[in-house]
Write a protein that holds these residues in place. Structure first.
Motif, mmCIF file in Angstrom:
data_model
loop_
_atom_site.group_PDB
_atom_site.id
_atom_site.type_symbol
_atom_site.label_atom_id
_atom_site.label_comp_id
_atom_site.label_asym_id
_atom_site.label_seq_id
_atom_site.Cartn_x
_atom_site.Cartn_y
_atom_site.Cartn_z
ATOM 1 N N ILE A 1 0.834 -1.209 0.000
ATOM 2 C CA ILE A 1 0.000 0.000 0.000
ATOM 3 C C ILE A 1 0.863 1.252 0.000
ATOM 4 O O ILE A 1 0.589 2.212 -0.728
ATOM 5 C CB ILE A 1 -0.965 -0.005 1.211
ATOM 6 C CG1 ILE A 1 -2.023 -1.097 1.036
ATOM 7 C CG2 ILE A 1 -1.633 1.360 1.380
ATOM 8 C CD1 ILE A 1 -2.861 -1.329 2.259
ATOM 9 N N ALA A 2 1.926 1.238 0.801
ATOM 10 C CA ALA A 2 2.820 2.400 0.857
ATOM 11 C C ALA A 2 3.447 2.662 -0.506
ATOM 12 O O ALA A 2 3.544 3.812 -0.952
ATOM 13 C CB ALA A 2 3.895 2.184 1.915
ATOM 14 N N ILE A 3 3.873 1.609 -1.179
ATOM 15 C CA ILE A 3 4.485 1.759 -2.504
ATOM 16 C C ILE A 3 3.464 2.298 -3.507
ATOM 17 O O ILE A 3 3.775 3.185 -4.316
ATOM 18 C CB ILE A 3 5.065 0.417 -2.991
ATOM 19 C CG1 ILE A 3 6.266 0.027 -2.127
ATOM 20 C CG2 ILE A 3 5.477 0.502 -4.459
ATOM 21 C CD1 ILE A 3 6.754 -1.394 -2.356
ATOM 22 N N GLY B 1 3.062 6.182 18.076
ATOM 23 C CA GLY B 1 3.706 7.398 17.592
ATOM 24 C C GLY B 1 3.600 7.530 16.079
ATOM 25 O O GLY B 1 3.331 8.617 15.549
ATOM 26 N N VAL B 2 3.798 6.424 15.375
ATOM 27 C CA VAL B 2 3.702 6.431 13.913
ATOM 28 C C VAL B 2 2.260 6.664 13.477
ATOM 29 O O VAL B 2 1.993 7.438 12.545
ATOM 30 C CB VAL B 2 4.250 5.110 13.330
ATOM 31 C CG1 VAL B 2 4.020 5.051 11.812
ATOM 32 C CG2 VAL B 2 5.735 4.967 13.638
ATOM 33 N N PRO C 1 1.705 12.525 3.783
ATOM 34 C CA PRO C 1 2.656 11.410 3.875
ATOM 35 C C PRO C 1 2.642 10.509 2.643
ATOM 36 O O PRO C 1 1.575 10.112 2.164
ATOM 37 C CB PRO C 1 2.157 10.643 5.112
ATOM 38 C CG PRO C 1 1.432 11.651 5.929
ATOM 39 C CD PRO C 1 0.787 12.571 4.943
ATOM 40 N N LEU C 2 3.829 10.233 2.121
ATOM 41 C CA LEU C 2 4.053 9.333 0.993
ATOM 42 C C LEU C 2 3.603 9.897 -0.349
ATOM 43 O O LEU C 2 3.959 9.365 -1.402
ATOM 44 C CB LEU C 2 3.366 7.968 1.211
ATOM 45 C CG LEU C 2 3.731 7.222 2.496
ATOM 46 C CD1 LEU C 2 2.855 5.979 2.647
ATOM 47 C CD2 LEU C 2 5.200 6.821 2.493
ATOM 48 N N MET C 3 2.836 10.975 -0.344
ATOM 49 C CA MET C 3 2.313 11.552 -1.587
ATOM 50 C C MET C 3 3.096 12.786 -2.022
ATOM 51 O O MET C 3 3.465 12.924 -3.185
ATOM 52 C CB MET C 3 0.840 11.943 -1.419
ATOM 53 C CG MET C 3 -0.145 10.810 -1.578
ATOM 54 S SD MET C 3 -0.346 10.240 -3.277
ATOM 55 C CE MET C 3 -1.127 11.651 -4.047
ATOM 56 N N SER C 4 3.336 13.705 -1.093
ATOM 57 C CA SER C 4 4.005 14.960 -1.426
ATOM 58 C C SER C 4 5.451 14.717 -1.838
ATOM 59 O O SER C 4 6.107 13.786 -1.353
ATOM 60 C CB SER C 4 3.980 15.915 -0.235
ATOM 61 O OG SER C 4 2.662 16.262 0.105
ATOM 62 N N SER D 1 10.848 13.662 3.655
ATOM 63 C CA SER D 1 9.518 13.203 4.041
ATOM 64 C C SER D 1 9.308 11.740 3.672
ATOM 65 O O SER D 1 8.828 10.937 4.484
ATOM 66 C CB SER D 1 8.450 14.073 3.365
ATOM 67 O OG SER D 1 7.152 13.606 3.664
ATOM 68 N N ILE D 2 9.673 11.371 2.436
ATOM 69 C CA ILE D 2 9.510 9.984 1.991
ATOM 70 C C ILE D 2 10.377 9.039 2.823
ATOM 71 O O ILE D 2 9.919 7.999 3.315
ATOM 72 C CB ILE D 2 9.890 9.844 0.498
ATOM 73 C CG1 ILE D 2 8.841 10.518 -0.386
ATOM 74 C CG2 ILE D 2 10.041 8.370 0.102
ATOM 75 C CD1 ILE D 2 7.530 9.795 -0.474
ATOM 76 N N LEU D 3 11.646 9.408 3.006
ATOM 77 C CA LEU D 3 12.578 8.543 3.734
ATOM 78 C C LEU D 3 12.150 8.360 5.182
ATOM 79 O O LEU D 3 12.139 7.235 5.701
ATOM 80 C CB LEU D 3 13.990 9.122 3.663
ATOM 81 C CG LEU D 3 15.104 8.297 4.318
ATOM 82 C CD1 LEU D 3 15.151 6.890 3.743
ATOM 83 C CD2 LEU D 3 16.459 8.994 4.141
ATOM 84 N N SER D 4 11.766 9.442 5.860
ATOM 85 C CA SER D 4 11.364 9.329 7.264
ATOM 86 C C SER D 4 10.067 8.540 7.402
ATOM 87 O O SER D 4 9.897 7.785 8.360
ATOM 88 C CB SER D 4 11.214 10.718 7.894
ATOM 89 O OG SER D 4 10.143 11.440 7.322
ATOM 90 N N SER D 5 9.154 8.690 6.431
ATOM 91 C CA SER D 5 7.898 7.930 6.472
ATOM 92 C C SER D 5 8.172 6.439 6.351
ATOM 93 O O SER D 5 7.588 5.611 7.069
ATOM 94 C CB SER D 5 6.964 8.382 5.346
ATOM 95 O OG SER D 5 6.515 9.701 5.555
ATOM 96 N N PHE D 6 9.070 6.063 5.440
ATOM 97 C CA PHE D 6 9.395 4.645 5.279
ATOM 98 C C PHE D 6 10.207 4.115 6.449
ATOM 99 O O PHE D 6 10.088 2.929 6.808
ATOM 100 C CB PHE D 6 10.120 4.412 3.956
ATOM 101 C CG PHE D 6 9.180 4.113 2.818
ATOM 102 C CD1 PHE D 6 8.672 2.833 2.629
ATOM 103 C CD2 PHE D 6 8.780 5.115 1.959
ATOM 104 C CE1 PHE D 6 7.792 2.559 1.600
ATOM 105 C CE2 PHE D 6 7.893 4.853 0.924
ATOM 106 C CZ PHE D 6 7.405 3.566 0.741
#
Length: 369
Positions: A22-24, A310-311, A338-341, A346-351
């Protein structure tokens, strides 16, 4: 060497692959909308490169037992604080009125994205050490101290959006840890009072106040402070049920919406993919958060559960705030979707956050090797 890089098959059976899938999907969909918003392949390609790098980092995180990460929680936390100090007082560069970035060549990283993870890990470690006894005054004030240090450093940048994200991370963790509701309400009241004092102290510049309050009546200054929101509302409203089609959004194509590829990416989705496309995206986020909640409930220890909370708090508040500001019900704070912008930090910290949750998921059960 290759054997050391492999993850044990028994652990892989416990991995929730749906979270990664889903994240991908969300990142790829985001990259497609970034292409539409920027009319070029440069940022589209960079976003996919960040996705590949992030997946590699997730793999590394999954290789390390999260209890080992627990042992290094202090180092992770203070490294994040050190990055914030370097950003605020030494290396940070000002962009859009805030010193939130450290330049690295032609690129930049946002230290607060990684300090946010350090905050979650430290609070989880401390609560685990305290056996969850958050209502003991000494324990409570210790947690507040650890929460306050990075939040103050982020606030003085000033990055109100990330400060709000950190506040709701702390609030979510404290609430689920069982903090007395009187203390929570008292804390919220004190925060509101502090905000009012700071608001009237002159520390917040007029243009920053205008940015935070323009959502209340953007039509009063359609060509100034209200421009971004007014154009976003036109884009969201004109998308209708089915949308105008990929690459056919007039607000996007004609660059009427500033920061359409970052803060206002949801406006692009709503205009070009319509209510159905936006609904599918929100459903994907809903499934993702549901899976996080399920993992939090089945974690074998307090440390794992608190990290998950926290996540969850990070994703949930960022979603509400970002989408809310694109439709005019929340102040414009610069919080990314998250994951879109678009954005490497942002992408790295979200993953990295997702990797931690999946790590906890894989090790929910005691497995003998």
């Amino acid at each position: 060497m290759l054997e050391r890089l492999k993850i044990n098959k028994r652990l892989l059976r416990e991995l929730d692959f749906s979270v990664l899938i889903i994240a991908i999907i969300i990142v790829v969909f985001g990259a497609i909308n970034i292409y539409s918003a920027t009319k070029g392949f440069d940022l589209f390609r960079l976003q996919l490169i960040w996705l590949a790098l992030s997946l590699f980092v997730v793999y590394i995180i999954l290789k390390i037992d999260y209890n080992v990460i627990r042992n290094y929680s202090a180092i992770i936390y203070w490294a994040g604080v050190a990055l914030l100090i370097l950003n605020d007082f030494v290396l940070g560069k000002v962009s859009k009125g805030a010193k939130s970035w450290i330049g690295i060549g032609s690129r930049a990283i946002q230290p607060s994205e990684f300090a946010k993870l350090g905050l979650i890990i430290m609070l989880a470690k401390k609560l685990d050490d305290m056996e969850g006894n958050i209502n003991e005054p000494k324990n409570f004030f210790t947690l507040v101290m650890y929460a306050g240090i990075p939040m103050i450093l982020i606030y003085i940048q000033p990055d109100m959006g990330m400060t709000m994200v950190c506040f709701f991370i702390v609030l979510g963790i404290f609430f689920t840890a069982g903090l007395n509701l009187k203390v929570i309400f008292g804390g919220v009241f004190s925060l509101v009072a502090a905000i009012l004092v700071v608001w009237n102290s002159g520390l917040i510049k007029p243009y920053q106040k205008l940015r935070l309050t323009s959502f209340l009546s953007p039509e009063k200054d359609e060509l100034g402070s209200g421009l971004q929101l007014m154009q976003s509302l036109i884009g969201v409203g004109s998308g209708g049920i089915l949308g105008k089609g990929f690459n056919n959004g007039t607000q996007t194509s004609l660059s009427f919406i500033p920061e359409a590829h970052t803060d206002f990416i949801f406006s692009v989705v709503a205009e070009e993919w319509g209510l159905i496309g936006a609904g599918i995206l929100l459903s994907l986020y809903g499934i993702l958060i549901y899976r996080f909640i399920k993992i939090a409930r089945t974690s074998k220890d307090i440390f794992g559960s608190v990290i998950c909370v926290g996540v969850i708090s990070t994703f949930l508040f960022s979603l509400i705030q970002n989408i809310g500001m694109t439709i005019g019900i929340m102040p414009i704070t610069g919080i990314t979707l998250p994951l879109m912008s678009y954005g490497g930090s942002s992408i790295l910290s979200s993953f990295m956050a997702i990797g931690l949750v999946l790590n906890i998921c894989m090790r929910r059960k005691k497995i003998n090797f």
